[in-house]
Structure formats: structure tokens, C-alpha cells
Design a protein around this motif. Structure first.
Motif, PDB file in Angstrom:
ATOM      1  N   ALA A 143     117.482   4.141 -21.163  1.00  0.00           N
ATOM      2  CA  ALA A 143     116.226   3.421 -21.382  1.00  0.00           C
ATOM      3  C   ALA A 143     115.452   4.078 -22.525  1.00  0.00           C
ATOM      4  O   ALA A 143     115.367   5.308 -22.600  1.00  0.00           O
ATOM      5  N   ARG A 144     114.872   3.243 -23.395  1.00  0.00           N
ATOM      6  CA  ARG A 144     114.214   3.795 -24.577  1.00  0.00           C
ATOM      7  C   ARG A 144     112.846   3.154 -24.799  1.00  0.00           C
ATOM      8  O   ARG A 144     112.625   1.972 -24.505  1.00  0.00           O
ATOM      9  N   VAL A 145     111.953   3.977 -25.332  1.00  0.00           N
ATOM     10  CA  VAL A 145     110.629   3.531 -25.769  1.00  0.00           C
ATOM     11  C   VAL A 145     110.574   3.646 -27.281  1.00  0.00           C
ATOM     12  O   VAL A 145     110.902   4.696 -27.850  1.00  0.00           O
ATOM     13  N   THR A 146     110.193   2.558 -27.955  1.00  0.00           N
ATOM     14  CA  THR A 146     110.113   2.557 -29.414  1.00  0.00           C
ATOM     15  C   THR A 146     108.736   2.073 -29.848  1.00  0.00           C
ATOM     16  O   THR A 146     108.073   1.297 -29.135  1.00  0.00           O
ATOM     17  N   PRO A 147     108.263   2.528 -31.027  1.00  0.00           N
ATOM     18  CA  PRO A 147     106.936   2.110 -31.488  1.00  0.00           C
ATOM     19  C   PRO A 147     106.889   0.633 -31.830  1.00  0.00           C
ATOM     20  O   PRO A 147     107.875   0.044 -32.270  1.00  0.00           O
ATOM     21  N   ASN A 148     105.704   0.055 -31.610  1.00  0.00           N
ATOM     22  CA  ASN A 148     105.489  -1.363 -31.926  1.00  0.00           C
ATOM     23  C   ASN A 148     104.016  -1.535 -32.268  1.00  0.00           C
ATOM     24  O   ASN A 148     103.176  -1.709 -31.382  1.00  0.00           O
ATOM     25  N   GLY A 149     103.700  -1.452 -33.552  1.00  0.00           N
ATOM     26  CA  GLY A 149     102.304  -1.522 -33.961  1.00  0.00           C
ATOM     27  C   GLY A 149     101.550  -0.325 -33.409  1.00  0.00           C
ATOM     28  O   GLY A 149     101.968   0.826 -33.570  1.00  0.00           O
ATOM     29  N   SER A 150     100.450  -0.586 -32.718  1.00  0.00           N
ATOM     30  CA  SER A 150      99.661   0.497 -32.133  1.00  0.00           C
ATOM     31  C   SER A 150     100.158   0.903 -30.753  1.00  0.00           C
ATOM     32  O   SER A 150      99.660   1.861 -30.157  1.00  0.00           O
ATOM     33  N   GLY A 151     101.137   0.162 -30.227  1.00  0.00           N
ATOM     34  CA  GLY A 151     101.641   0.451 -28.892  1.00  0.00           C
ATOM     35  C   GLY A 151     103.116   0.794 -28.885  1.00  0.00           C
ATOM     36  O   GLY A 151     103.647   1.367 -29.847  1.00  0.00           O
ATOM     37  N   TRP A 152     103.783   0.400 -27.802  1.00  0.00           N
ATOM     38  CA  TRP A 152     105.181   0.749 -27.596  1.00  0.00           C
ATOM     39  C   TRP A 152     105.920  -0.429 -26.986  1.00  0.00           C
ATOM     40  O   TRP A 152     105.321  -1.337 -26.410  1.00  0.00           O
ATOM     41  N   VAL A 153     107.249  -0.372 -27.099  1.00  0.00           N
ATOM     42  CA  VAL A 153     108.113  -1.355 -26.447  1.00  0.00           C
ATOM     43  C   VAL A 153     109.142  -0.603 -25.618  1.00  0.00           C
ATOM     44  O   VAL A 153     109.742   0.378 -26.084  1.00  0.00           O
ATOM     45  N   LEU A 154     109.334  -1.058 -24.391  1.00  0.00           N
ATOM     46  CA  LEU A 154     110.293  -0.447 -23.471  1.00  0.00           C
ATOM     47  C   LEU A 154     111.484  -1.363 -23.261  1.00  0.00           C
ATOM     48  O   LEU A 154     111.319  -2.561 -22.986  1.00  0.00           O
ATOM     49  N   ASN A 155     112.701  -0.802 -23.384  1.00  0.00           N
ATOM     50  CA  ASN A 155     113.930  -1.528 -23.092  1.00  0.00           C
ATOM     51  C   ASN A 155     114.845  -0.638 -22.256  1.00  0.00           C
ATOM     52  O   ASN A 155     114.947   0.573 -22.500  1.00  0.00           O
ATOM     53  N   GLY A 156     115.525  -1.251 -21.298  1.00  0.00           N
ATOM     54  CA  GLY A 156     116.471  -0.486 -20.494  1.00  0.00           C
ATOM     55  C   GLY A 156     116.652  -1.074 -19.116  1.00  0.00           C
ATOM     56  O   GLY A 156     116.057  -2.109 -18.771  1.00  0.00           O
ATOM     57  N   GLU A 157     117.505  -0.428 -18.346  1.00  0.00           N
ATOM     58  CA  GLU A 157     117.793  -0.870 -16.981  1.00  0.00           C
ATOM     59  C   GLU A 157     117.851   0.342 -16.063  1.00  0.00           C
ATOM     60  O   GLU A 157     118.446   1.362 -16.400  1.00  0.00           O
ATOM     61  N   LYS A 158     117.236   0.227 -14.904  1.00  0.00           N
ATOM     62  CA  LYS A 158     117.213   1.294 -13.909  1.00  0.00           C
ATOM     63  C   LYS A 158     117.782   0.776 -12.592  1.00  0.00           C
ATOM     64  O   LYS A 158     117.737  -0.415 -12.284  1.00  0.00           O
ATOM     65  N   PHE A 159     118.299   1.733 -11.810  1.00  0.00           N
ATOM     66  CA  PHE A 159     118.714   1.408 -10.447  1.00  0.00           C
ATOM     67  C   PHE A 159     118.033   2.417  -9.524  1.00  0.00           C
ATOM     68  O   PHE A 159     117.406   3.372  -9.979  1.00  0.00           O
ATOM     69  N   TYR A 160     118.168   2.211  -8.196  1.00  0.00           N
ATOM     70  CA  TYR A 160     117.444   3.049  -7.229  1.00  0.00           C
ATOM     71  C   TYR A 160     115.944   3.054  -7.568  1.00  0.00           C
ATOM     72  O   TYR A 160     115.278   4.087  -7.490  1.00  0.00           O
ATOM     73  N   SER A 161     115.417   1.890  -7.935  1.00  0.00           N
ATOM     74  CA  SER A 161     113.992   1.776  -8.288  1.00  0.00           C
ATOM     75  C   SER A 161     113.167   1.669  -7.008  1.00  0.00           C
ATOM     76  O   SER A 161     112.574   0.627  -6.702  1.00  0.00           O
ATOM     77  N   THR A 162     113.108   2.756  -6.295  1.00  0.00           N
ATOM     78  CA  THR A 162     112.573   2.761  -4.934  1.00  0.00           C
ATOM     79  C   THR A 162     111.137   2.272  -4.878  1.00  0.00           C
ATOM     80  O   THR A 162     110.260   2.812  -5.552  1.00  0.00           O
ATOM     81  N   GLY A 163     110.909   1.273  -4.054  1.00  0.00           N
ATOM     82  CA  GLY A 163     109.574   0.754  -3.805  1.00  0.00           C
ATOM     83  C   GLY A 163     109.025  -0.146  -4.885  1.00  0.00           C
ATOM     84  O   GLY A 163     107.922  -0.694  -4.741  1.00  0.00           O
ATOM     85  N   SER A 164     109.767  -0.345  -5.961  1.00  0.00           N
ATOM     86  CA  SER A 164     109.192  -1.055  -7.104  1.00  0.00           C
ATOM     87  C   SER A 164     108.909  -2.534  -6.826  1.00  0.00           C
ATOM     88  O   SER A 164     107.935  -3.089  -7.327  1.00  0.00           O
ATOM     89  N   LEU A 165     109.744  -3.180  -6.041  1.00  0.00           N
ATOM     90  CA  LEU A 165     109.496  -4.579  -5.695  1.00  0.00           C
ATOM     91  C   LEU A 165     108.233  -4.747  -4.855  1.00  0.00           C
ATOM     92  O   LEU A 165     107.692  -5.843  -4.759  1.00  0.00           O
ATOM     93  N   LEU A 166     107.766  -3.658  -4.248  1.00  0.00           N
ATOM     94  CA  LEU A 166     106.602  -3.705  -3.381  1.00  0.00           C
ATOM     95  C   LEU A 166     105.349  -3.194  -4.082  1.00  0.00           C
ATOM     96  O   LEU A 166     104.271  -3.169  -3.485  1.00  0.00           O
ATOM     97  N   ALA A 167     105.480  -2.752  -5.352  1.00  0.00           N
ATOM     98  CA  ALA A 167     104.414  -2.026  -6.028  1.00  0.00           C
ATOM     99  C   ALA A 167     103.704  -2.880  -7.083  1.00  0.00           C
ATOM    100  O   ALA A 167     104.215  -3.905  -7.531  1.00  0.00           O
ATOM    101  N   ASP A 168     102.534  -2.389  -7.491  1.00  0.00           N
ATOM    102  CA  ASP A 168     101.752  -3.043  -8.542  1.00  0.00           C
ATOM    103  C   ASP A 168     102.117  -2.525  -9.927  1.00  0.00           C
ATOM    104  O   ASP A 168     101.960  -3.239 -10.921  1.00  0.00           O
ATOM    105  N   TYR A 169     102.575  -1.282  -9.985  1.00  0.00           N
ATOM    106  CA  TYR A 169     102.952  -0.649 -11.247  1.00  0.00           C
ATOM    107  C   TYR A 169     104.269   0.094 -11.059  1.00  0.00           C
ATOM    108  O   TYR A 169     104.622   0.475  -9.937  1.00  0.00           O
ATOM    109  N   LEU A 170     104.970   0.327 -12.175  1.00  0.00           N
ATOM    110  CA  LEU A 170     106.220   1.069 -12.150  1.00  0.00           C
ATOM    111  C   LEU A 170     106.085   2.303 -13.027  1.00  0.00           C
ATOM    112  O   LEU A 170     105.587   2.228 -14.156  1.00  0.00           O
ATOM    113  N   ASP A 171     106.533   3.423 -12.505  1.00  0.00           N
ATOM    114  CA  ASP A 171     106.548   4.698 -13.224  1.00  0.00           C
ATOM    115  C   ASP A 171     107.969   4.878 -13.753  1.00  0.00           C
ATOM    116  O   ASP A 171     108.896   5.172 -13.005  1.00  0.00           O
ATOM    117  N   VAL A 172     108.150   4.667 -15.060  1.00  0.00           N
ATOM    118  CA  VAL A 172     109.480   4.598 -15.670  1.00  0.00           C
ATOM    119  C   VAL A 172     109.711   5.816 -16.566  1.00  0.00           C
ATOM    120  O   VAL A 172     108.837   6.191 -17.349  1.00  0.00           O
TER     121      VAL A 172
END
Length: 408
Positions: A143-172
Motif C-alpha cells: 500500500a502506498r501514499v503519494t502526493p496529490n496537490g496539497s494532499g495525498w492519495v492512498l492506493n492498496g489492499e489490506k486483509f485482517y482489517s479488524t473492525g473496519s466494517l464496523l468503524a467510522d474511520y480506518l487507521d491504515v
């Protein structure tokens, strides 16, 4: 603590613990009442998570000066054990949340920190998306974070994303540039985020630990931070979280076997008592299961002591003490894993010796205790923990603080 036998689990971890726990215990009871049905039907615990969010359970660690209860790690551990006793999927689903809360508390005062504390007080929860099972090599991430203007763009795939379907935010966790590890905080409903309930393990089926995909997900500038700024005792905490889940499983199994023996009317012609609750051999098994669970509670709370000490050293700004205590907490959590896994796996196996064939009915779902315990105990392989502890005891070799599985 959610048991018919007063005092069997020992004293509370603090003088205020009973008052702290009281508002949550009716919720824990509701969660427990539906646990078997959710297990049988494979229903993710959206509703129980909502109950906990409404009660601000996720804000336990927020200090009193910010409007939270300021629960210590000993108190938080005991409460999470009670939750695990009700349904072991839930504390594991909240594992990433409580880790992120402490990560926020660890940071210096800032508008970012204050905003997140308010989100916790408002009931927001955070899931994790750390581990990958793609082609990423061991020791790094795809998974990678790349610059995009003043912010960032995230691309990638994770597994064992515990609790993420139940959450408001994801810590990646991802890589920025050549090899810099960063963490990205992503709204779960952001454009480009896709989540799947495809965890197919035979235990802890309802932790929402499946796949998370990120396709050109736009992130604000302050949503990405260097990973080396995270709280230093995170590995000890994340292991403590598994010990909490295991301990709650042990306690639930102990309570169930006692209840089933108490209510059992069938017996055997060669039994040692008229009914099971008068049979000394059956009572011996119940005593074994309870004692194994009791020992697991004691060890988990001991590890919580170690995590609390690191937290306090960090809060005091004592870097030298923080580093020393973090090593100790890591060793204590490793020792705890080695012992608690064995205690709970034995307890969830031998409980059937006190019961008849009717205990195998799928409607009772007693097998879930062993399956869930075996699943949690398989995280962070025991053989490596034993080696780490032995190497420290003999050679004073510092334990590793970053575990990154991947392709060889």
C-alpha cells in the motif's frame, strides 16, 4: 463482573471500578444474550457496536480534563474482559480503536489532537487496516501514499482489517516515497474505499476482519503522519488486546460450564452422584476450568500494569523511563501470551468433560470458545514469542517492536 458467583474473579482493579463499569454492564448483558444467535447466523455485530458507541465506551481512555472518564489501562482491561466475556468478537473488533485512541493521547497538544479527542467523545470508532496478504515482501507494505496537490492519495489492499466494517474511520499503514512508513486516517465512507466481509477463519468470525481496498483515496494533508511518531508501546498494547479477548473467552467458558452443570438433570449409571452438580468428578472439572480462567485474568491485569507504566512515563515526558518500561512491557506481554493461550485453550477443551453429549448441540455453540481461543492464540506465533522471551532472559536482547509478515 457478570457472574453468579461473587468474588470468583478477585478484587476490582481500582476503588472506582464498579462505578465505572455499572453503566456498561446492562449493555454487556444485552450483547451476551444475542451472542449465540449472531454466531449461528454469522451476523456482524453492528447493533452491539452501536450500543457501545451510544454509551461512549470508546472514550474510556480520554482523560478527565478533556471530558472523558480517564480509565487506566488496568480499568480498561478489566472492562474489555467483561465485554469479551459477553462476546469475544467485540473487543477484537475494537482493538484498532483503542490503539488509535492511545496514539492520539500520545501526541503533543494540537488542533488535530483536540479534534480527535472530541470525535471519541462523540462516539466515533476507528478500525485498523495494517496487514497485507498481497505480494508485499516481509518487512514492508505494498500500500502506498503519494502526493496529490496539497494532499495525498492512498492506493492498496489490506486483509485482517479488524473492525473496519464496523468503524467510522480506518487507521491504515502504508509506504510513502522510497521506504518511509506512514499512517493514514481514512473515513470509512470515503470515495475509493471498498470493504468486504471475507474473513473465512473458523473462529472470531464476527470481527469484520476482511479485505479493505483503497483506490485513489484522497486524503487531507494532516491525515498522513510518519509511523515513527506513533505511541511507542503499541506492540505491547496490541498483544494485551489479544490477551483480553482470550481471557474473556476463558471466563465465558467457565461461567457456561458452571451454569450447565447446575441445570443438568441427566446423569450416568456409573456416575459418582445422583445428579451432576453433586458429582465430585464433575465439580472437579468445573473447578479446573474456573481456575484456569482465574489465572488468565490475573496475568492479563499484570500485563495491563506494564502498559500503564509506559503510558505514564510517556505522559510525563520521561524518554529514558519510557524506553526501559517499553522493553519490559513487551516482554511481559509476550510472557502473558505464552501462558494465557495455554490456559484458555485447556479450559475450553476440558469443559466438555463435565457435560454430556447434549453439550455438542450446535444451538449451544460451546465449540465457539475453543475455535475463538485457537484463532486469537494463533496471532503472533507463540514459538517466536517464546524465543524472544528466552533471548531476553539469557542475553538481554531487546525484543522486536515491529512485526511485518509477508512474502519471503
Amino acid at each position: 463482573m457478570m457472574t453468579e458467583a461473587a468474588g470468583v474473579w478477585g478484587a476490582s482493579p481500582s476503588a472506582r471500578y464498579e462505578a465505572l463499569a455499572a453503566p456498561f454492564r446492562p449493555i454487556f448483558a444485552r450483547i451476551r444474550d444475542g451472542a449465540v444467535q449472531r454466531e449461528i447466523e454469522r451476523t456482524l455485530p453492528y447493533e452491539p457496536i452501536r450500543w457501545l458507541k451510544e454509551a461512549r465506551f470508546g472514550a474510556l481512555r480520554v482523560p478527565a480534563e478533556h471530558g472523558g472518564p480517564g480509565a487506566t489501562w488496568q480499568e480498561t482491561t478489566a472492562l474489555l474482559i467483561e465485554l469479551a466475556e459477553a462476546d469475544s468478537n467485540l473487543p477484537q473488533a475494537l482493538r484498532g480503536h483503542f490503539g488509535f485512541v492511545d496514539n492520539v493521547l500520545y501526541q503533543p497538544d494540537s488542533a488535530w489532537r483536540r479534534a480527535w479527542i472530541q470525535r471519541f467523545l462523540d462516539g466515533a470508532t476507528v478500525g485498523n487496516a495494517f496487514t497485507e496478504r498481497s505480494e508485499a515482501k516481509a518487512g514492508t507494505f505494498a500500500a502506498r501514499v503519494t502526493p496529490n496537490g496539497s494532499g495525498w492519495v492512498l492506493n492498496g489492499e489490506k486483509f485482517y482489517s479488524t473492525g473496519s466494517l464496523l468503524a467510522d474511520y480506518l487507521d491504515v499503514v502504508a509506504v510513502r516515497g522510497e521506504d518511509e512508513f506512514v499512517t493514514a486516517i481514512v473515513p470509512a465512507d470515503a470515495a475509493g474505499v471498498s470493504q468486504f466481509d471475507d474473513w473465512d477463519g473458523f473462529g472470531q468470525k464476527l470481527t469484520a476482519s476482511g479485505t479493505s481496498r483503497f483506490a485513489d483515496v484522497h486524503l487531507e494533508p494532516d491525515a498522513v503522519q510518519p509511523a515513527d511518531l506513533r505511541f511507542k508501546y503499541q506492540t505491547a498494547y496490541y498483544q494485551l488486546s489479544h490477551l483480553i479477548t482470550l481471557t474473556g473467552i476463558g471466563r465465558a467458558a467457565a461461567n457456561d460450564v458452571a451454569k450447565l452443570v447446575r441445570e443438568r438433570n441427566r446423569t450416568y449409571s456409573h456416575a459418582n452422584g445422583r445428579i451432576s452438580r453433586e458429582d465430585p468428578q464433575v465439580l472437579q472439572v468445573v473447578g479446573q476450568v474456573h481456575s484456569l480462567a482465574y489465572a488468565a485474568v490475573a496475568v492479563a491485569l499484570k500485563v495491563a500494569d506494564a502498559v500503564q507504566r509506559v503510558y505514564e512515563a510517556a505522559a510525563a515526558g520521561d524518554a529514558e523511563a519510557e524506553a526501559r518500561l517499553n522493553i519490559e512491557a513487551e516482554i511481559e506481554s509476550s510472557q502473558g501470551q505464552i501462558v494465557i493461550a495455554k490456559l484458555v485453550l485447556e479450559a475450553t477443551t476440558i469443559l466438555f468433560n463435565a457435560l454430556g453429549a447434549s453439550s455438542l448441540a450446535q444451538g449451544k455453540a460451546l465449540d465457539r470458545y475453543w475455535r475463538n481461543a485457537r484463532t486469537v492464540a494463533t496471532h503472533n506465533p507463540l514459538i517466536y514469542k517464546e524465543r524472544v522471551v528466552g533471548d531476553y532472559a539469557v542475553n538481554r536482547t531487546e525484543p522486536p517492536f515491529l512485526w511485518l509478515p509477508g512474502a519471503a
